[in-house]
Each structure stands twice: as structure tokens, then as C-alpha cells.
Design a protein around this motif. Structure first.
Motif, mmCIF file in Angstrom:
data_model
loop_
_atom_site.group_PDB
_atom_site.id
_atom_site.type_symbol
_atom_site.label_atom_id
_atom_site.label_comp_id
_atom_site.label_asym_id
_atom_site.label_seq_id
_atom_site.Cartn_x
_atom_site.Cartn_y
_atom_site.Cartn_z
ATOM 1 N N GLN A 169 16.692 3.761 -11.771
ATOM 2 C CA GLN A 169 17.545 2.569 -11.806
ATOM 3 C C GLN A 169 18.758 2.738 -10.908
ATOM 4 O OE1 GLN A 169 20.584 2.172 -14.196
ATOM 5 N NE2 GLN A 169 20.706 -0.072 -14.244
ATOM 6 N N GLY A 170 19.318 3.951 -10.872
ATOM 7 C CA GLY A 170 20.442 4.209 -9.980
ATOM 8 C C GLY A 170 20.052 4.076 -8.517
ATOM 9 N N VAL A 171 18.821 4.502 -8.181
ATOM 10 C CA VAL A 171 18.331 4.361 -6.812
ATOM 11 C C VAL A 171 18.193 2.885 -6.451
ATOM 12 C CG1 VAL A 171 16.378 4.792 -5.279
ATOM 13 C CG2 VAL A 171 17.174 6.595 -6.828
ATOM 14 N N LEU A 172 17.664 2.090 -7.368
ATOM 15 C CA LEU A 172 17.537 0.648 -7.121
ATOM 16 C C LEU A 172 18.907 0.011 -6.908
ATOM 17 C CD1 LEU A 172 14.803 -0.440 -9.716
ATOM 18 C CD2 LEU A 172 14.552 -0.255 -7.234
ATOM 19 N N LEU A 173 19.878 0.404 -7.713
ATOM 20 C CA LEU A 173 21.216 -0.177 -7.597
ATOM 21 C C LEU A 173 21.894 0.193 -6.279
ATOM 22 C CD1 LEU A 173 22.613 0.361 -11.225
ATOM 23 C CD2 LEU A 173 21.921 -1.805 -10.169
ATOM 24 N N SER A 174 21.491 1.304 -5.653
ATOM 25 C CA SER A 174 22.138 1.725 -4.405
ATOM 26 C C SER A 174 21.703 0.889 -3.204
ATOM 27 C CB SER A 174 21.810 3.202 -4.127
ATOM 28 O OG SER A 174 20.451 3.359 -3.745
ATOM 29 N N ILE A 175 20.624 0.119 -3.336
ATOM 30 C CA ILE A 175 20.147 -0.694 -2.214
ATOM 31 C C ILE A 175 21.114 -1.857 -2.010
ATOM 32 C CG2 ILE A 175 18.244 -2.093 -1.328
ATOM 33 C CD1 ILE A 175 16.373 -0.459 -3.078
ATOM 34 N N PRO A 176 21.704 -1.997 -0.837
ATOM 35 C CA PRO A 176 22.693 -3.054 -0.615
ATOM 36 C C PRO A 176 22.102 -4.452 -0.834
ATOM 37 C CG PRO A 176 22.755 -1.429 1.156
ATOM 38 C CD PRO A 176 21.536 -1.132 0.346
ATOM 39 N N THR A 313 31.364 3.807 0.550
ATOM 40 C CA THR A 313 32.187 2.933 1.380
ATOM 41 C C THR A 313 32.057 1.512 0.863
ATOM 42 O OG1 THR A 313 30.370 2.620 2.952
ATOM 43 C CG2 THR A 313 31.969 4.355 3.442
ATOM 44 N N THR A 314 33.048 0.686 1.220
ATOM 45 C CA THR A 314 33.039 -0.722 0.828
ATOM 46 C C THR A 314 33.026 -1.575 2.091
ATOM 47 O OG1 THR A 314 34.254 -0.240 -1.199
ATOM 48 C CG2 THR A 314 34.216 -2.523 -0.445
ATOM 49 N N LEU A 315 31.982 -2.393 2.221
ATOM 50 C CA LEU A 315 31.831 -3.286 3.369
ATOM 51 C C LEU A 315 31.651 -4.712 2.879
ATOM 52 C CD1 LEU A 315 29.390 -1.205 5.620
ATOM 53 C CD2 LEU A 315 31.862 -1.482 5.917
ATOM 54 N N PHE A 316 32.556 -5.598 3.320
ATOM 55 C CA PHE A 316 32.472 -7.020 2.961
ATOM 56 C C PHE A 316 32.392 -7.226 1.448
ATOM 57 C CE2 PHE A 316 30.210 -6.376 7.021
ATOM 58 C CZ PHE A 316 31.103 -7.048 7.865
ATOM 59 N N GLY A 317 33.155 -6.395 0.742
ATOM 60 C CA GLY A 317 33.201 -6.547 -0.706
ATOM 61 C C GLY A 317 32.063 -5.891 -1.453
ATOM 62 N N HIS A 318 31.162 -5.200 -0.744
ATOM 63 C CA HIS A 318 30.029 -4.530 -1.380
ATOM 64 C C HIS A 318 30.194 -3.018 -1.250
ATOM 65 C CE1 HIS A 318 27.616 -8.217 -1.900
ATOM 66 N NE2 HIS A 318 28.107 -8.578 -0.718
ATOM 67 N N THR A 319 30.049 -2.313 -2.368
ATOM 68 C CA THR A 319 30.133 -0.858 -2.370
ATOM 69 C C THR A 319 28.772 -0.264 -2.025
ATOM 70 O OG1 THR A 319 31.890 -0.861 -4.040
ATOM 71 C CG2 THR A 319 30.647 1.186 -3.742
ATOM 72 N N ILE A 320 28.757 0.605 -1.014
ATOM 73 C CA ILE A 320 27.528 1.272 -0.603
ATOM 74 C C ILE A 320 27.626 2.736 -1.006
ATOM 75 C CG2 ILE A 320 26.016 1.888 1.317
ATOM 76 C CD1 ILE A 320 27.064 -0.517 2.818
ATOM 77 N N ALA A 321 26.762 3.157 -1.919
ATOM 78 C CA ALA A 321 26.739 4.543 -2.402
ATOM 79 C C ALA A 321 25.835 5.361 -1.486
ATOM 80 C CB ALA A 321 26.254 4.595 -3.847
ATOM 81 N N TRP A 322 26.416 5.899 -0.415
ATOM 82 C CA TRP A 322 25.618 6.656 0.549
ATOM 83 C C TRP A 322 25.007 7.899 -0.077
ATOM 84 C CZ3 TRP A 322 24.504 4.036 4.701
ATOM 85 C CH2 TRP A 322 25.413 3.095 5.206
ATOM 86 N N ASN A 323 25.672 8.477 -1.088
ATOM 87 C CA ASN A 323 25.161 9.686 -1.715
ATOM 88 C C ASN A 323 23.862 9.440 -2.480
ATOM 89 O OD1 ASN A 323 26.914 8.124 -3.406
ATOM 90 N ND2 ASN A 323 26.759 9.733 -4.947
ATOM 91 N N VAL A 324 23.506 8.185 -2.725
ATOM 92 C CA VAL A 324 22.224 7.835 -3.349
ATOM 93 C C VAL A 324 21.309 7.141 -2.348
ATOM 94 C CG1 VAL A 324 21.094 6.563 -5.212
ATOM 95 C CG2 VAL A 324 23.331 7.620 -5.601
ATOM 96 N N LEU A 325 21.864 6.231 -1.553
ATOM 97 C CA LEU A 325 21.060 5.438 -0.628
ATOM 98 C C LEU A 325 20.381 6.321 0.429
ATOM 99 C CD1 LEU A 325 20.206 2.605 0.360
ATOM 100 C CD2 LEU A 325 22.251 2.607 1.804
ATOM 101 N N LEU A 326 21.140 7.244 1.033
ATOM 102 C CA LEU A 326 20.567 8.065 2.098
ATOM 103 C C LEU A 326 19.475 9.016 1.602
ATOM 104 C CD1 LEU A 326 23.652 8.932 4.360
ATOM 105 C CD2 LEU A 326 21.788 7.338 4.832
#
Length: 499
Positions: A169-176, A313-326
Motif C-alpha cells: 500500500q505504501g508503494v501504491l501511495l508513492s506513485i504521483p 520533495t514537493t512539486l506543485f503541491g504534491h509530495t513525492i516520496a523518492w525513497n519509495v518511488l525509486l
């Protein structure tokens, strides 16, 4: 010999005799590495058989019940019907625990066999024209097998499987942008919800098995039509197949190997405990088990998640969790994309567009072999990092230092493996070329009339010579070239062995 009237009538109507005779005489080469694909096939058959048995008693529901079964430590505990039915299969259904453990072992063997089969195909170049599509199908089967395994061990709803679903579920949430919607779609709301088991169940027993069955069928049809690859040897060319016919040799061996595979899996199910869900207890979101490890084939994702530094990082109001997404989305997507596209990438780089039915020896293609070794090293380091807490505990190591060791090894390890493997392959090539052009060391030392010593070299065995690439097979042209000078005393002729 007369023909049965029923077969004769069938042939009159369908004209099947000629096609059947031709196919039953089809030859298959005999080599132990070709059995890897058969192990995967027979494991899949056992998965279907044991899984069908388990479906009669498993209840895919997260409705809460109070356990009143024979397992005393959990009696009176609240749990889902899925977990309760898993305990029922394990302790109350005759043969249930054996079949459940056989199912789990068959799943592990299924993925392992596909993985090693793909490695064999990669290192021997058996993916080249005209088998590019079969390679892509194989990579697709590996992905489906991993997904099938993940959905399968998530179904019991125990503490270990629930922890895995929480990570998913955490992996799914990391998708922008779409991550939140995907999570709500899968879990039906906030985690853990009450429908995820019911949704995973048809995926596990129907959708993925149907896709796997379709891919297995197409894969076998392509192998049958395109003919099997074979290793270089005497009388083996790009235009023939040296082996045994389907009947009786190949069929008898295949049936025996099916029974052997079933026996090994049954033995593992009977004597090697796996996934004892009663020891973990039912899943509750507030609990987590120490040393929780997933099945081996998704351990590399666990490792990359543990090694990635915490970066957001936060881009256009969206938080991107690179530590999970990458590590959990980008890395596996890139890895399997390159893997599936490898035949086309290699063809573009080398310009080789000719059909190939003779397999390469890994040493004869050093760059490809080195890349494969680097990929295995990358996978192995990530897999080992998935158990860094277990390694730190039982080897009495510092966990912080171990994490940094794996971070460095994740980059340096594949580079080192590439360099060493390529150098080893080049060295083996030089040894083969030396053998082809000068002969094989016999161990017989003779003394020349001039006083020098030299070893008698003999021509290589024809079977061994046939395994060498054509460029090596010129061989020695004069008998005197088989003698190689070793040493000599004062006044010895230094060129005695070569003139």
C-alpha cells in the motif's frame, strides 16, 4: 502391421495420421539445462492441483470471527475468516497441512525454475532470432509468477502477510497523482479495509493462472514450431537437431521427471516446515513482527527499500516520496523493461540479424556474460539487504554499518562482477584458442637430442574440438607444432620445440 479401424476412420475424416507421425518423430536435444523449463512446467501443474484442493476449504473473507479451533494458543482470539480457515486447513482438514505446504514449496520452485531457465537462455544466447517473442513471454511469466506468489501468501491474512500488504500500500501511495486512487481501489478505502482479501482471491486463483496457462501454451507451441536450441558439438549444425524422438525416449524421461519433481515437492511439504501462520497470529495494523521477511523472489524489493535514503520533495503541491518511488516502482520497472527488450537491444548493438539454433558458450560472448553477472550481483546484493536486520542480529554486526556496506556494494558490486567476469571469459577464450592451435598437454616430457626438454602435445578430442567456435578450429597444421619447448641445460637449442 494393421491399423485399428477406429484410427483409420479418424484419419479418413481428419487426416491426422501424417501430422501425428511427423510430430511424434520430432527430436529434442538431451542436456540437463533443458530440464529447468520442465521443472517450471511441472511445478505449475502441482500448483494447480494443490491449489484446487485448498479452494474447497479457504474462505476469502475479512469478516471478524472468534477462533474456537484445536490450536490452543489462539483459542478465543479475534481474527478474519480467511485466517481462521487457514488454521482449519492446517489443523483440521485431513492432509490439509501437507497440501498447503506443498503448494507453497511448489510456488517457490516455480519462480526459481523460471528465473534459472531465463538465466540459461540469456547466457547461451537462446533468445536470439527467431526466439525473441519467446524470451518476452518468459519474462512475462516471471512477472506473473511473482505477482501470483505475492497474492498467494497475502491471502491467509496473518501478521506476516498483512505486513507485506502494508508495504504494498505504501508503494501504491508513492506513485504521483494516481497513487491515492490506486490504494483506495485495491483496499476499498483506508488500509486495511475489509475487501482486499476477497479481491486478491479471484486474481490469485483465476486471472493470473489463466494468463500463465495461456503464456505457457504459446511458449510450448513456439518451442515446438521453431525447434529446440542445442549446444555446439559433433554433427550439430544450425540446420539439424541431434537428440531423441518424442516417443518413446523424450516422453518417458519427461514423465519420470514429472514424478521426481512431484516427489521432491511432496517431501519438502512433509518434512520442511514453511509459512507456519499459527506462529505469527492474525494481522492487526498496530502490530509488526521482528525479522519479517517476504518470500525470496520479492526480497530484492525489500532490500532496495531499506537501502534508499529518506528523500522527499514537493512539486506543485504534491509530495513525492523518492525513497519509495525509486526503489519500489522505478527500479523494478526499468529492470524488467531492459530484461524484456534485451534481444532487440543486443541485435541493434551487434547488428546480428541471422537466425541462431546453436547456443553460445558464455565464455565466447564475454560482454553479454559480464552484463549478466553484473545483473545477478545487483539482484543478489538487493536481496541480501532485505534481511539486513537478521544478518545484524545473528552475525552480531552493526546495522548502520551494514546498511552502508550494502549501499556501496549495490554500486561497486555489479561493476566489479562485470570486470572480473569479462576477464575470466577472455582468459578462457585464450586457453581454448591455445588448445585448438597447439594441442592438449599430455604430461609426457621428452628430451631432445640437443639436451632441451619439451612436452608432447596431443590433438584435442574431436568432441571437445566440436564445442569450440569455428574460428578456433583451424588446429595445428604440422605435427612438429605439437611439441612445445619447456627448458634446456647449457647449450640446449631454445627453438627445438617449434622449428
Amino acid at each position: 502391421m494393421g491399423v485399428s479401424p477406429s484410427f483409420a476412420e479418424a484419419d479418413d475424416r481428419f487426416g491426422s495420421a501424417r501430422a501425428l507421425r511427423r510430430n511424434l518423430r520430432k527430436l529434442f536435444p538431451d542436456h540437463w539445462t533443458f530440464l529447468l523449463g520442465e521443472i517450471a512446467l511441472y511445478s505449475f501443474v502441482l500448483l494447480i492441483l494443490t491449489g484446487t484442493f485448498l479452494t474447497f476449504w479457504f474462505t476469502p473473507s475479512m469478516t471478524e470471527v472468534v477462533y474456537d479451533g484445536p490450536y490452543q494458543p489462539l483459542r478465543g482470539a479475534s481474527m478474519s475468516q480467511a485466517y481462521a480457515s487457514t488454521l482449519q486447513i492446517s489443523f483440521e482438514v485431513r492432509g490439509g497441512l501437507l497440501l498447503r505446504q506443498m503448494h507453497h514449496w511448489a510456488a517457490l520452485l516455480f519462480v526459481a525454475a523460471i528465473f534459472t531457465h531465463l538465466l540459461r537462455v540469456f547466457f547461451t544466447g537462446a533468445f536470439r532470432k527467431p526466439r525473441e517473442l519467446n524470451w518476452v513471454i518468459g519474462v512475462g511469466m516471471l512477472l506473473l509468477a511473482i505477482a501470483e506468489g505475492f497474492t498467494g501468501y497475502s491471502l491467509p491474512d496473518d501478521l506476516l502477510s498483512g505486513t507485506g500488504l502494508r508495504i504494498a500500500q505504501g508503494v501504491l501511495l508513492s506513485i504521483p497523482l494516481v497513487g491515492t486512487y490506486l490504494s483506495f481501489l485495491v483496499f476499498g478505502g483506508e488500509f486495511p479495509g475489509d475487501i482486499v482479501i476477497a479481491r486478491l482471491y479471484p486474481v490469485h486463483i483465476l486471472i493470473i493462472p489463466a494468463l500463465l496457462l495461456a503464456l505457457v501454451t504459446v511458449h510450448l507451441m513456439l518451442v515446438w514450431v521453431q525447434k529446440h536450441t542445442q549446444y555446439r558439438g559433433l554433427h550439430r549444425t544450425e540446420r539439424n537437431v541431434v537428440g531423441a524422438p518424442v516417443l518413446p525416449s523424450f516422453a518417458a524421461k519427461s514423465i519420470a521427471f514429472l514424478l521426481f519433481t512431484a516427489g521432491v515437492i511432496a517431501g519438502l511439504g512433509a518434512f520442511a516446515q514453511i509459512n507456519p501462520v499459527w506462529l505469527y497470529g492474525p494481522y492487526t495494523p498496530t502490530n509488526v513482527s521482528a525479522f519479517a521477511q517476504p518470500d525470496w523472489y520479492v526480497g530484492f524489493l525489500e532490500g532496495t527499500l531499506r537501502l534508499m535514503p529518506s528523500v522527499e520533495t514537493t512539486l506543485f503541491g504534491h509530495t513525492i516520496a523518492w525513497n519509495v518511488l525509486l526503489p519500489a516502482v522505478v527500479f523494478p520497472l526499468l529492470f524488467f523493461t531492459v530484461l524484456a527488450a534485451w534481444p532487440y537491444l543486443e541485435r541493434r548493438i551487434t547488428g546480428d540479424r541471422e537466425p541462431h539454433h546453436i547456443c553460445d558458450r558464455p565464455r565466447d560472448v564475454p560482454t553479454r556474460t559480464a552484463i549478466g553477472a553484473a545483473g545477478i550481483t545487483l539482484y543478489g546484493v538487493a536481496w541480501a539487504a532485505g534481511g539486513d536486520d537478521v544478518l545484524a542480529r545473528f552475525l552480531d554486526l552493526n546495522l548502520f554499518g551494514l546498511v552502508w556496506f550494502f549501499r556501496i556494494a549495490l554500486v561497486a558490486g555489479p561493476l566489479l562482477a562485470f570486470f572480473l567476469t569479462r576477464q575470466i571469459c577472455l582468459g578462457l577464450q585464450r586457453a581454448d584458442e591455445e588448445m585448438a592451435h597447439h594441442g592438449v598437454e599430455s604430461g609426457v616430457i621428452e628430451r631432445a637430442p640437443s639436451g632441451g626438454y619439451y612436452e608432447i602435445l596431443t590433438p584435442p578430442d574431436p568432441e571437445e574440438r566440436a564445442k569450440l567456435p569455428a574460428s578456433y578450429n583451424g588446429g595445428p597444421t604440422r605435427p612438429r607444432e605439437l611439441a612445445r619447448h619447456r627448458s634446456g641445460g647449457p647449450g640446449a637449442d631454445r627453438d627445438e620445440g617449434s622449428r
